[in-house]
Design an enzyme around this catalytic site. Structure first.
Site, PDB file in Angstrom:
ATOM      1  N   GLU A  43     123.175  34.122  42.784  1.00  0.00           N
ATOM      2  CA  GLU A  43     123.713  34.963  42.217  1.00  0.00           C
ATOM      3  C   GLU A  43     125.020  34.086  41.251  1.00  0.00           C
ATOM      4  O   GLU A  43     125.061  34.157  39.788  1.00  0.00           O
ATOM      5  CB  GLU A  43     123.941  35.965  41.740  1.00  0.00           C
ATOM      6  CG  GLU A  43     122.385  36.798  42.087  1.00  0.00           C
ATOM      7  CD  GLU A  43     121.133  36.969  40.636  1.00  0.00           C
ATOM      8  OE1 GLU A  43     122.047  36.053  39.372  1.00  0.00           O
ATOM      9  OE2 GLU A  43     120.722  37.007  40.887  1.00  0.00           O
ATOM     10  N   CYS A 196     108.404  36.335  27.282  1.00  0.00           N
ATOM     11  CA  CYS A 196     109.762  36.979  25.938  1.00  0.00           C
ATOM     12  C   CYS A 196     110.614  35.933  26.348  1.00  0.00           C
ATOM     13  O   CYS A 196     112.062  36.492  26.089  1.00  0.00           O
ATOM     14  CB  CYS A 196     109.951  38.475  26.442  1.00  0.00           C
ATOM     15  SG  CYS A 196     111.004  39.267  25.831  1.00  0.00           S
ATOM     16  N   CYS A 212     106.081  46.966  21.939  1.00  0.00           N
ATOM     17  CA  CYS A 212     107.053  46.751  21.343  1.00  0.00           C
ATOM     18  C   CYS A 212     107.680  46.771  19.896  1.00  0.00           C
ATOM     19  O   CYS A 212     106.612  46.772  19.339  1.00  0.00           O
ATOM     20  CB  CYS A 212     107.336  45.115  21.737  1.00  0.00           C
ATOM     21  SG  CYS A 212     108.696  44.074  21.529  1.00  0.00           S
TER      22      CYS A 212
END
Length: 344
Positions: A43, A196, A212
């Site tokens: 991360e 997306c 959506c």
DNA sequence: AACCCGGGGGC
DNA sequence: GCCCCAGGGTT
């Protein structure tokens, strides 16, 4: 209040993830039970960096420091050398600092509490909530730009909605599943990199298109573009036979602890003292234009062939090409060295 | 050459 | 909130 739409979105996103999830080396265990150390390292590397770029560095890093304890014993120069080319080098410093703090104050165990994690250097809201949910399986609303974009699109938000951090958290709390929030967050990230996407999202084939409120026209002209700041810099590639001169930057500040061919600060005012004498004997060798996020760097490079190494009245080291992989170098420094070495 | 991607920290 | 962080990628 129970929300049918969020329930459908959860179900569909999680199903998508089961069938399409990316095979990433830090996703070693079950989805809510990843190795905390792998989660931490990955991360931090993924901050401001995309998966494909981070992957190579992640594998090298874990091979060298396979657990938190081994990293905590490492020295900063080795960590920066490993990080060479990945950019944003304060991440590497903070990661090492965090490892040392965890070793001393948390008995070498990566803390499970958000409040403890967020106190560690280099760990902010995103990374803390990612570790909490990916590694320790606790509920947390993980917000990165992919998830922001997803929330914005699904809900048809636009710039007039004044969406801020609190708003994203509020919506996220209703959307994220209570027992699988980490899995859900990772699922949205995979979904965002595949369907997306920011540019040209695949709405026609998207399994959420009926749920959506995304309208492409809402997203246009959101951000105004920033003008890059221009800087002029001079570097000196000083060599004798196959050896050239490197100088270590002060550990504090920008690129602290990295090695470079000596040069001027970003605003060129005058040549630094130890190098003024080369002004008359060296011709401009090359100009490199090097662009970063916010800066547009015009670098002038002078090649200086010295007769004696003692001609340099400055502290530094003499190295050859084969020594380079043992030193932390920025991408620009590597470019300068490669150019000068290969140029006849 | 012109964009795009992107989290933490300092202020 | 806004700016900076000395990258890398696609078109």
């Amino acid at each position: 209040m129970y929300c049918r739409k969020n329930s459908i979105i959860r179900k569909k996103i999680l199903a998508y993830y089961e069938n399409n999830k990316r095979d990433l080396p830090w996703r070693t265990e079950q989805d809510n039970n990843q190795n905390p150390y792998f989660t931490l390292v990955s991360e931090v590397m993924l901050q401001q960096t995309q998966v494909n770029t981070a992957l190579v560095y992640y594998k090298k890093f874990i091979k060298k420091w396979p657990n938190l304890n081994s990293l905590a014993q490492a020295n900063i120069e080795d960590v920066l050398t490993m990080w060479s080319g990945l950019g944003y080098y304060s991440r590497a410093k903070n990661l090492l600092k965090a490892a040392k703090i965890i070793n001393q104050k948390h008995n070498g165990i990566i803390p499970e509490k958000y409040e403890d994690l967020i106190c560690l250097p280099g760990i902010g809201e995103y990374t803390a909530s990612a570790i909490v949910s990916f590694a320790f399986g606790k509920f947390s609303v993980v917000i990165d730009t992919n998830i922001k974009r997803f929330i914005t699109r699904v809900n048809g938000l636009n710039k007039n909605d004044m969406v801020n951090k609190l708003k994203f958290n509020e919506i996220g709390k209703k959307m994220f599943p209570k027992s699988n929030s980490g899995k859900f967050a990772q699922a949205i990230m995979d979904f965002s990199s595949d369907i997306c996407t920011k540019i040209n999202p695949s709405c026609t084939k998207c399994f959420l298109k009926n749920y959506c409120k995304f309208d492409l026209s809402l997203e246009k002209n959101y951000e105004r573009k920033k003008v890059k700041k221009k800087f002029s810099v001079v570097f000196f590639y000083i060599f004798k036979n196959k050896y050239f001169f490197l100088k270590k930057r002060d550990i504090s500040g920008t690129l602290g602890g990295m090695y470079e061919v000596p040069g001027t600060a970003w605003q060129l005012k005058s040549w630094p003292k130890p190098y003024i004498k080369f002004k008359s004997i060296s011709a401009l060798t090359k100009t490199i234009r090097y662009k970063l996020s916010n800066t547009d760097l015009h670098t002038k490079i002078y090649k200086v062939n010295v007769k004696n190494k003692d001609d340099i009245k400055d502290s530094g080291i003499w190295v050859s090409k084969s020594d380079l992989e043992g030193f932390p170098l920025s991408v620009l420094t590597k470019k300068i060295i490669m150019y000068c070495m290969n140029e006849k």
